[in-house]
Design an enzyme around this catalytic site. Sequence first.
Site, PDB file in Angstrom:
ATOM      1  CG  HIS A   1      42.864  46.835  45.244  1.00 47.47           C
ATOM      2  ND1 HIS A   1      42.191  48.258  46.228  1.00 47.47           N
ATOM      3  CD2 HIS A   1      41.748  47.023  45.254  1.00 47.47           C
ATOM      4  CE1 HIS A   1      41.159  47.508  46.262  1.00 47.47           C
ATOM      5  NE2 HIS A   1      40.790  47.040  45.017  1.00 47.47           N
ATOM      6  CD  GLU A   2      42.675  44.736  41.076  1.00 43.03           C
ATOM      7  OE1 GLU A   2      41.772  43.811  41.148  1.00 43.03           O
ATOM      8  OE2 GLU A   2      42.537  45.596  40.839  1.00 43.03           O
TER       9      GLU A   2
ATOM     10  CG  HIS B   1      39.371  42.196  45.209  1.00 45.44           C
ATOM     11  ND1 HIS B   1      39.023  42.765  46.361  1.00 45.44           N
ATOM     12  CD2 HIS B   1      39.894  43.670  44.555  1.00 45.44           C
ATOM     13  CE1 HIS B   1      37.987  43.916  45.642  1.00 45.44           C
ATOM     14  NE2 HIS B   1      38.854  44.642  45.186  1.00 45.44           N
TER      15      HIS B   1
ATOM     16  CG  HIS C   1      36.703  47.017  47.761  1.00 43.67           C
ATOM     17  ND1 HIS C   1      34.798  47.235  46.531  1.00 43.67           N
ATOM     18  CD2 HIS C   1      37.601  46.858  46.923  1.00 43.67           C
ATOM     19  CE1 HIS C   1      36.038  46.730  45.663  1.00 43.67           C
ATOM     20  NE2 HIS C   1      37.222  46.509  45.801  1.00 43.67           N
TER      21      HIS C   1
HETATM   22 ZN   LIG Z   1      39.034  46.551  44.388  1.00 42.95          ZN
END
Ligand SMILES: [Zn+2]
Length: 176
Positions: free
Chosen positions: A78-79, A82, A88
């Site tokens: 997830h990071e 990003h 998101h």
């Molecule tokens: Zn996030």
Amino acid sequence: MSQVGLDIVNENKMNWLQSMDLSFIFNLLIFLYMNTKGIIMRALDQFRLKTCMDFKTFPNGQVVSIGQNCYIIAIVEHELLHALGFWHEQSRYDRDEYVTIVYENILEGYQNNFNKYSENDTTTLGTPYDCYSVMHYSKDAFTNGNGSTIITKQPEFQDVFGQWLKISSNDVLKLN
Ligand SMILES: [Zn+2]
């Protein structure tokens, strides 16, 4: 706090430290370091296996077996996404066709985590809305305790999204 009180606090701290075996602390730190490294390596491996991207490893790069810890791997993924410029999933401009954001259940002051991004600023890269994305919040994200903050329009997806088991096939599509 009086001087006497401070002395007692400091003394307790010293006693606690002295009671710890130094080699135990050392081994614990090594253990934590190796596990963290293993988790990151596995997250990078997921990317390497499923996308055309590659990541450099250390020359002596040792992969440590850490057992299944999907959730933590998904957090790393997830990071990383990003860092690669992904937002998101529930911020997609077309999200209202797929989910309902329940604003009255969102913790005061955290509403902006559910902002939508406009079609001018973002792209879906032609991928369908993805409840399996590691970039999708869970149904109870930032809840104030009164219930879910995200509800899917298709009930069968309500318990699917935000599970963060691993990077989804659509996440991979967007990377390639
Ligand atoms: Zn996030």
